[in-house]
Motif scaffolding. Structure first.
Motif, PDB file in Angstrom:
ATOM      1  N   GLN A 135       0.828  -1.211   0.000  1.00  0.00           N
ATOM      2  CA  GLN A 135       0.000   0.000   0.000  1.00  0.00           C
ATOM      3  C   GLN A 135       0.862   1.260   0.000  1.00  0.00           C
ATOM      4  O   GLN A 135       0.569   2.230  -0.699  1.00  0.00           O
ATOM      5  CB  GLN A 135      -0.930   0.027   1.217  1.00  0.00           C
ATOM      6  N   GLU A 136       1.906   1.252   0.796  1.00  0.00           N
ATOM      7  CA  GLU A 136       2.809   2.398   0.874  1.00  0.00           C
ATOM      8  C   GLU A 136       3.476   2.651  -0.474  1.00  0.00           C
ATOM      9  O   GLU A 136       3.569   3.791  -0.931  1.00  0.00           O
ATOM     10  CB  GLU A 136       3.864   2.154   1.960  1.00  0.00           C
ATOM     11  N   GLU A 186       2.364   1.682  -3.432  1.00  0.00           N
ATOM     12  CA  GLU A 186       1.342   2.126  -4.384  1.00  0.00           C
ATOM     13  C   GLU A 186       1.088   3.623  -4.231  1.00  0.00           C
ATOM     14  O   GLU A 186       0.992   4.354  -5.221  1.00  0.00           O
ATOM     15  CB  GLU A 186       0.047   1.344  -4.171  1.00  0.00           C
ATOM     16  N   PHE A 187       0.986   4.088  -2.992  1.00  0.00           N
ATOM     17  CA  PHE A 187       0.785   5.511  -2.725  1.00  0.00           C
ATOM     18  C   PHE A 187       1.934   6.328  -3.313  1.00  0.00           C
ATOM     19  O   PHE A 187       1.714   7.318  -4.014  1.00  0.00           O
ATOM     20  CB  PHE A 187       0.662   5.761  -1.220  1.00  0.00           C
ATOM     21  N   LYS A 188       3.160   5.916  -3.050  1.00  0.00           N
ATOM     22  CA  LYS A 188       4.333   6.645  -3.551  1.00  0.00           C
ATOM     23  C   LYS A 188       4.375   6.664  -5.070  1.00  0.00           C
ATOM     24  O   LYS A 188       4.684   7.701  -5.677  1.00  0.00           O
ATOM     25  CB  LYS A 188       5.613   6.023  -2.996  1.00  0.00           C
ATOM     26  N   ASP A 189       4.070   5.531  -5.692  1.00  0.00           N
ATOM     27  CA  ASP A 189       4.092   5.455  -7.159  1.00  0.00           C
ATOM     28  C   ASP A 189       3.034   6.376  -7.769  1.00  0.00           C
ATOM     29  O   ASP A 189       3.309   7.080  -8.746  1.00  0.00           O
ATOM     30  CB  ASP A 189       3.862   4.018  -7.627  1.00  0.00           C
ATOM     31  N   LEU A 190       1.837   6.358  -7.204  1.00  0.00           N
ATOM     32  CA  LEU A 190       0.770   7.221  -7.710  1.00  0.00           C
ATOM     33  C   LEU A 190       1.107   8.695  -7.502  1.00  0.00           C
ATOM     34  O   LEU A 190       0.907   9.517  -8.403  1.00  0.00           O
ATOM     35  CB  LEU A 190      -0.557   6.886  -7.030  1.00  0.00           C
ATOM     36  N   LYS A 203      -3.479   8.783   3.472  1.00  0.00           N
ATOM     37  CA  LYS A 203      -2.796   8.157   2.339  1.00  0.00           C
ATOM     38  C   LYS A 203      -3.723   7.174   1.636  1.00  0.00           C
ATOM     39  O   LYS A 203      -3.751   7.087   0.410  1.00  0.00           O
ATOM     40  CB  LYS A 203      -1.540   7.420   2.796  1.00  0.00           C
ATOM     41  N   MET A 204      -4.478   6.427   2.434  1.00  0.00           N
ATOM     42  CA  MET A 204      -5.408   5.457   1.876  1.00  0.00           C
ATOM     43  C   MET A 204      -6.473   6.175   1.030  1.00  0.00           C
ATOM     44  O   MET A 204      -6.791   5.741  -0.087  1.00  0.00           O
ATOM     45  CB  MET A 204      -6.062   4.671   3.017  1.00  0.00           C
ATOM     46  N   THR A 248      -4.879   7.496  -2.184  1.00  0.00           N
ATOM     47  CA  THR A 248      -4.623   6.409  -3.128  1.00  0.00           C
ATOM     48  C   THR A 248      -5.893   6.080  -3.905  1.00  0.00           C
ATOM     49  O   THR A 248      -5.868   5.975  -5.138  1.00  0.00           O
ATOM     50  CB  THR A 248      -4.093   5.161  -2.399  1.00  0.00           C
ATOM     51  N   GLU A 249      -7.008   5.929  -3.204  1.00  0.00           N
ATOM     52  CA  GLU A 249      -8.273   5.634  -3.882  1.00  0.00           C
ATOM     53  C   GLU A 249      -8.653   6.756  -4.841  1.00  0.00           C
ATOM     54  O   GLU A 249      -9.098   6.503  -5.956  1.00  0.00           O
ATOM     55  CB  GLU A 249      -9.394   5.405  -2.861  1.00  0.00           C
ATOM     56  N   LYS A 291      -6.336   6.718  -7.960  1.00  0.00           N
ATOM     57  CA  LYS A 291      -6.688   5.612  -8.848  1.00  0.00           C
ATOM     58  C   LYS A 291      -7.965   5.920  -9.625  1.00  0.00           C
ATOM     59  O   LYS A 291      -8.054   5.645 -10.823  1.00  0.00           O
ATOM     60  CB  LYS A 291      -6.829   4.318  -8.043  1.00  0.00           C
TER      61      LYS A 291
END
Length: 108
Positions: free
Chosen positions: A6-7, A9-13, A93-94, A97-98, A101
Motif C-alpha cells: 500500500q505504501e 502504491e501511494f508513492k508510485d501514484l 494516504k489510503m 490512493t483511492e 486511482k
C-alpha cells in the motif's frame, strides 16, 4: 499502518501525479470531501460520512482543517478506534490512493 504494498502504491501514484502537469493540477485542487467520500468512509471506517468523523469525536472542531488543534495522540486514538488505520496520516494516504486511482481511471 499501511502495508509495504500500500505504501509503495501511494508513492508510485503520487510520483505519477507530480510528474504530469494535468494530474498535478488535479492533485493541487483536491479537497477533503473529494478524498473522504461517504463511500470511502463506509468502506474503511465505522462511520458513514466525513461529517460524522468530524462531529462524533467530540473534539469541538467544525472541519478537518482544524485537526491540528487536537493533540496528535488523541486524534490518532480516535482514528484507530473508528477506522481501519492506526493513524490519521495513513488514513489520509489510503484516501488519496483511492482518489488518485479513480482519477487515472477517468483519464483512460
Amino acid at each position: 499502518m499501511l502495508t509495504d504494498v500500500q505504501e509503495q502504491e501511494f508513492k508510485d501514484l503520487l510520483k505519477k501525479f507530480s510528474e504530469d502537469e494535468n494530474l498535478a493540477k488535479l492533485l493541487a485542487a483536491v479537497q477533503y470531501r473529494d478524498l473522504f467520500t461517504d463511500e470511502f468512509m463506509q468502506k474503511n471506517s465505522k462511520l458513514q460520512s466525513l461529517d460524522e468523523l468530524i462531529f462524533t469525536g467530540g473534539f469541538g472542531i467544525m472541519s478537518l482543517s482544524e485537526v491540528e488543534k487536537i493533540p496528535k495522540e488523541n486524534w490518532n486514538a480516535y482514528i484507530a478506534k473508528y477506522t481501519v488505520c492506526q493513524e490519521w496520516y495513513d488514513f489520509g494516504k489510503m484516501a488519496m490512493t483511492e482518489w488518485m486511482k479513480a482519477k487515472l481511471a477517468e483519464q483512460e
